[in-house]
Design a protein around this motif. Structure first.
Motif, PDB file in Angstrom:
ATOM      1  N   PHE A   7       0.828  -1.214   0.000  1.00 22.40           N
ATOM      2  CA  PHE A   7       0.000   0.000   0.000  1.00 22.40           C
ATOM      3  C   PHE A   7       0.856   1.255   0.000  1.00 22.40           C
ATOM      4  O   PHE A   7       0.519   2.264  -0.602  1.00 22.40           O
ATOM      5  CB  PHE A   7      -0.940  -0.005   1.218  1.00 22.40           C
ATOM      6  CG  PHE A   7      -2.035  -1.029   1.102  1.00 22.40           C
ATOM      7  CD1 PHE A   7      -2.999  -0.913   0.120  1.00 22.40           C
ATOM      8  CD2 PHE A   7      -2.081  -2.122   1.970  1.00 22.40           C
ATOM      9  CE1 PHE A   7      -3.995  -1.867   0.004  1.00 22.40           C
ATOM     10  CE2 PHE A   7      -3.087  -3.066   1.855  1.00 22.40           C
ATOM     11  CZ  PHE A   7      -4.051  -2.950   0.870  1.00 22.40           C
ATOM     12  N   THR A   8       2.010   1.164   0.659  1.00 20.36           N
ATOM     13  CA  THR A   8       2.923   2.302   0.678  1.00 20.36           C
ATOM     14  C   THR A   8       3.462   2.570  -0.724  1.00 20.36           C
ATOM     15  O   THR A   8       3.527   3.721  -1.179  1.00 20.36           O
ATOM     16  CB  THR A   8       4.094   2.032   1.639  1.00 20.36           C
ATOM     17  OG1 THR A   8       3.574   1.717   2.915  1.00 20.36           O
ATOM     18  CG2 THR A   8       4.996   3.241   1.757  1.00 20.36           C
ATOM     19  N   GLN A   9       3.817   1.529  -1.446  1.00 19.48           N
ATOM     20  CA  GLN A   9       4.334   1.692  -2.801  1.00 19.48           C
ATOM     21  C   GLN A   9       3.237   2.231  -3.751  1.00 19.48           C
ATOM     22  O   GLN A   9       3.485   3.095  -4.583  1.00 19.48           O
ATOM     23  CB  GLN A   9       4.884   0.368  -3.323  1.00 19.48           C
ATOM     24  CG  GLN A   9       6.168  -0.042  -2.631  1.00 19.48           C
ATOM     25  CD  GLN A   9       6.701  -1.381  -3.127  1.00 19.48           C
ATOM     26  OE1 GLN A   9       6.038  -2.046  -3.914  1.00 19.48           O
ATOM     27  NE2 GLN A   9       7.888  -1.749  -2.649  1.00 19.48           N
ATOM     28  N   ILE A  10       2.022   1.710  -3.570  1.00 18.80           N
ATOM     29  CA  ILE A  10       0.902   2.214  -4.388  1.00 18.80           C
ATOM     30  C   ILE A  10       0.657   3.681  -4.070  1.00 18.80           C
ATOM     31  O   ILE A  10       0.420   4.506  -4.947  1.00 18.80           O
ATOM     32  CB  ILE A  10      -0.354   1.355  -4.164  1.00 18.80           C
ATOM     33  CG1 ILE A  10      -0.143  -0.043  -4.745  1.00 18.80           C
ATOM     34  CG2 ILE A  10      -1.576   2.018  -4.800  1.00 18.80           C
ATOM     35  CD1 ILE A  10      -1.258  -1.023  -4.432  1.00 18.80           C
ATOM     36  N   GLY A  11       0.727   4.005  -2.782  1.00 18.46           N
ATOM     37  CA  GLY A  11       0.535   5.394  -2.377  1.00 18.46           C
ATOM     38  C   GLY A  11       1.587   6.298  -2.965  1.00 18.46           C
ATOM     39  O   GLY A  11       1.306   7.425  -3.387  1.00 18.46           O
ATOM     40  N   MET A  12       2.851   5.837  -2.999  1.00 19.68           N
ATOM     41  CA  MET A  12       3.920   6.649  -3.577  1.00 19.68           C
ATOM     42  C   MET A  12       3.721   6.840  -5.075  1.00 19.68           C
ATOM     43  O   MET A  12       3.982   7.914  -5.625  1.00 19.68           O
ATOM     44  CB  MET A  12       5.271   5.984  -3.285  1.00 19.68           C
ATOM     45  CG  MET A  12       5.651   6.070  -1.816  1.00 19.68           C
ATOM     46  SD  MET A  12       7.176   5.238  -1.446  1.00 19.68           S
ATOM     47  CE  MET A  12       8.339   6.273  -2.257  1.00 19.68           C
ATOM     48  N   VAL A  13       3.247   5.797  -5.757  1.00 18.80           N
ATOM     49  CA  VAL A  13       2.956   5.931  -7.193  1.00 18.80           C
ATOM     50  C   VAL A  13       1.857   6.961  -7.405  1.00 18.80           C
ATOM     51  O   VAL A  13       1.922   7.817  -8.299  1.00 18.80           O
ATOM     52  CB  VAL A  13       2.581   4.559  -7.807  1.00 18.80           C
ATOM     53  CG1 VAL A  13       2.016   4.739  -9.215  1.00 18.80           C
ATOM     54  CG2 VAL A  13       3.770   3.633  -7.827  1.00 18.80           C
ATOM     55  N   ILE A  14       0.807   6.909  -6.595  1.00 20.62           N
ATOM     56  CA  ILE A  14      -0.308   7.856  -6.722  1.00 20.62           C
ATOM     57  C   ILE A  14       0.179   9.274  -6.445  1.00 20.62           C
ATOM     58  O   ILE A  14      -0.176  10.217  -7.166  1.00 20.62           O
ATOM     59  CB  ILE A  14      -1.453   7.458  -5.767  1.00 20.62           C
ATOM     60  CG1 ILE A  14      -2.099   6.154  -6.256  1.00 20.62           C
ATOM     61  CG2 ILE A  14      -2.494   8.562  -5.672  1.00 20.62           C
ATOM     62  CD1 ILE A  14      -3.110   5.557  -5.300  1.00 20.62           C
ATOM     63  N   VAL A  15       1.007   9.427  -5.407  1.00 20.79           N
ATOM     64  CA  VAL A  15       1.536  10.757  -5.090  1.00 20.79           C
ATOM     65  C   VAL A  15       2.406  11.277  -6.238  1.00 20.79           C
ATOM     66  O   VAL A  15       2.319  12.455  -6.634  1.00 20.79           O
ATOM     67  CB  VAL A  15       2.338  10.716  -3.767  1.00 20.79           C
ATOM     68  CG1 VAL A  15       3.115  12.012  -3.566  1.00 20.79           C
ATOM     69  CG2 VAL A  15       1.408  10.492  -2.597  1.00 20.79           C
ATOM     70  N   ILE A  19       1.736  14.551  -8.445  1.00 18.75           N
ATOM     71  CA  ILE A  19       2.727  15.632  -8.607  1.00 18.75           C
ATOM     72  C   ILE A  19       2.920  15.945 -10.091  1.00 18.75           C
ATOM     73  O   ILE A  19       2.969  17.102 -10.489  1.00 18.75           O
ATOM     74  CB  ILE A  19       4.062  15.249  -7.937  1.00 18.75           C
ATOM     75  CG1 ILE A  19       3.913  15.250  -6.414  1.00 18.75           C
ATOM     76  CG2 ILE A  19       5.176  16.198  -8.364  1.00 18.75           C
ATOM     77  CD1 ILE A  19       5.113  14.708  -5.674  1.00 18.75           C
ATOM     78  N   ILE A  20       3.001  14.893 -10.927  1.00 18.03           N
ATOM     79  CA  ILE A  20       3.169  15.099 -12.378  1.00 18.03           C
ATOM     80  C   ILE A  20       1.964  15.849 -12.942  1.00 18.03           C
ATOM     81  O   ILE A  20       2.104  16.791 -13.723  1.00 18.03           O
ATOM     82  CB  ILE A  20       3.382  13.747 -13.091  1.00 18.03           C
ATOM     83  CG1 ILE A  20       4.771  13.181 -12.721  1.00 18.03           C
ATOM     84  CG2 ILE A  20       3.255  13.907 -14.605  1.00 18.03           C
ATOM     85  CD1 ILE A  20       5.012  11.776 -13.217  1.00 18.03           C
ATOM     86  N   ILE A  21       0.748  15.427 -12.534  1.00 19.67           N
ATOM     87  CA  ILE A  21      -0.470  16.035 -13.089  1.00 19.67           C
ATOM     88  C   ILE A  21      -0.637  17.465 -12.597  1.00 19.67           C
ATOM     89  O   ILE A  21      -1.009  18.354 -13.364  1.00 19.67           O
ATOM     90  CB  ILE A  21      -1.707  15.174 -12.740  1.00 19.67           C
ATOM     91  CG1 ILE A  21      -1.652  13.858 -13.513  1.00 19.67           C
ATOM     92  CG2 ILE A  21      -2.997  15.923 -13.047  1.00 19.67           C
ATOM     93  CD1 ILE A  21      -2.723  12.862 -13.119  1.00 19.67           C
ATOM     94  N   THR A  22      -0.388  17.694 -11.329  1.00 23.24           N
ATOM     95  CA  THR A  22      -0.679  19.017 -10.773  1.00 23.24           C
ATOM     96  C   THR A  22       0.452  20.012 -10.890  1.00 23.24           C
ATOM     97  O   THR A  22       0.219  21.215 -10.855  1.00 23.24           O
ATOM     98  CB  THR A  22      -1.057  18.900  -9.277  1.00 23.24           C
ATOM     99  OG1 THR A  22       0.038  18.298  -8.574  1.00 23.24           O
ATOM    100  CG2 THR A  22      -2.314  18.083  -9.111  1.00 23.24           C
ATOM    101  N   TYR A  23       1.676  19.569 -11.050  1.00 23.45           N
ATOM    102  CA  TYR A  23       2.793  20.518 -11.053  1.00 23.45           C
ATOM    103  C   TYR A  23       3.602  20.476 -12.347  1.00 23.45           C
ATOM    104  O   TYR A  23       3.760  21.489 -13.029  1.00 23.45           O
ATOM    105  CB  TYR A  23       3.720  20.243  -9.857  1.00 23.45           C
ATOM    106  CG  TYR A  23       4.865  21.206  -9.781  1.00 23.45           C
ATOM    107  CD1 TYR A  23       4.668  22.526  -9.403  1.00 23.45           C
ATOM    108  CD2 TYR A  23       6.157  20.799 -10.118  1.00 23.45           C
ATOM    109  CE1 TYR A  23       5.720  23.415  -9.355  1.00 23.45           C
ATOM    110  CE2 TYR A  23       7.219  21.687 -10.073  1.00 23.45           C
ATOM    111  CZ  TYR A  23       6.996  22.987  -9.680  1.00 23.45           C
ATOM    112  OH  TYR A  23       8.040  23.872  -9.645  1.00 23.45           O
ATOM    113  N   ILE A  24       4.078  19.311 -12.723  1.00 21.67           N
ATOM    114  CA  ILE A  24       4.982  19.209 -13.877  1.00 21.67           C
ATOM    115  C   ILE A  24       4.243  19.424 -15.190  1.00 21.67           C
ATOM    116  O   ILE A  24       4.719  20.148 -16.069  1.00 21.67           O
ATOM    117  CB  ILE A  24       5.727  17.856 -13.853  1.00 21.67           C
ATOM    118  CG1 ILE A  24       6.611  17.791 -12.607  1.00 21.67           C
ATOM    119  CG2 ILE A  24       6.553  17.675 -15.106  1.00 21.67           C
ATOM    120  CD1 ILE A  24       7.313  16.471 -12.408  1.00 21.67           C
TER     121      ILE A  24
END
Length: 197
Positions: A7-15, A19-24
């Motif tokens: 779940f931590t790895q999935i969460g990091m992928v989602i984060v 970040i890519i969608i909202t910032y980059i």
């Protein structure tokens, strides 16, 4: 310590996707807009440069016109037509050709004469303004032919726009002739020519 749960790895992928969608991605969109604006600016700058080069070449051409040629140009295409002088010139031309000068009438600028003329000349907003003149003469065929030769060699253009010839007694002809000359009312061109002197 590095998180290792699923779940931590999935969460990091989602984060990271967030970040890519909202910032980059918005930054890339802004960069694309700036690049497009830069290309447009460079294109327009090239067009302005071409216009400036054309203007410089026309200025060089204008500056190379001699004073005599400028005077002739003003005679050939004046900014205003002196209708009395044109009628006088038509009378002088008629006398030189040997025809009998019956009448020479100045009609106001053809554009302003549409109520009196059944077939006025078309007038555009740009370009020369036509002025119409009516010349009535009598003479022989040769004399009338000489009249047209002299009209053709006049200092300013006198275009033939209509003619009615009738035969008179004794082999003479009566010619009712409509002639048109022009004035060029472009103040910017006239002032540019005047400023070169």
């Amino acid at each position: 310590m590095i998180p290792q749960g699923l779940f931590t790895q999935i969460g990091m992928v989602i984060v990271s996707v967030a970040i890519i969608i909202t910032y980059i991605q918005p930054i890339f969109e802004d960069i694309k807009v700036v690049q497009a604006d830069t290309e447009t600016y460079i294109s327009k700058l090239g067009e302005v440069s071409n216009v400036n080069n054309k203007l410089k070449s026309l200025t060089v051409q204008l500056n190379s016109i001699s004073t005599d040629d400028r005077t002739r140009l003003r005679d050939y295409m004046p900014d205003e037509v002196d209708t009395i002088a044109v009628v006088r010139d038509l009378q002088i031309i008629s006398e030189e050709a040997g025809v009998i000068y019956i009448n020479g009438l100045s009609q106001d600028s053809v554009a302003n004469n549409s109520r009196r003329s059944s077939n006025p000349l078309p007038q555009s907003d740009e370009g020369p303004t036509p002025y119409s003149f009516q010349l009535v003469v009598e003479g022989t065929y040769t004399q009338i032919k000489d009249l047209f030769k002299l009209i053709e060699h006049n200092n300013y253009p006198l275009e033939l726009h209509g003619m009615n010839i009738t035969q008179l007694d004794g082999g003479f002809l009566s010619a009712d002739i409509t002639l048109v000359t022009y004035a060029y009312n472009d103040d910017s061109l006239i002032s540019a020519i005047d400023n070169q002197e």
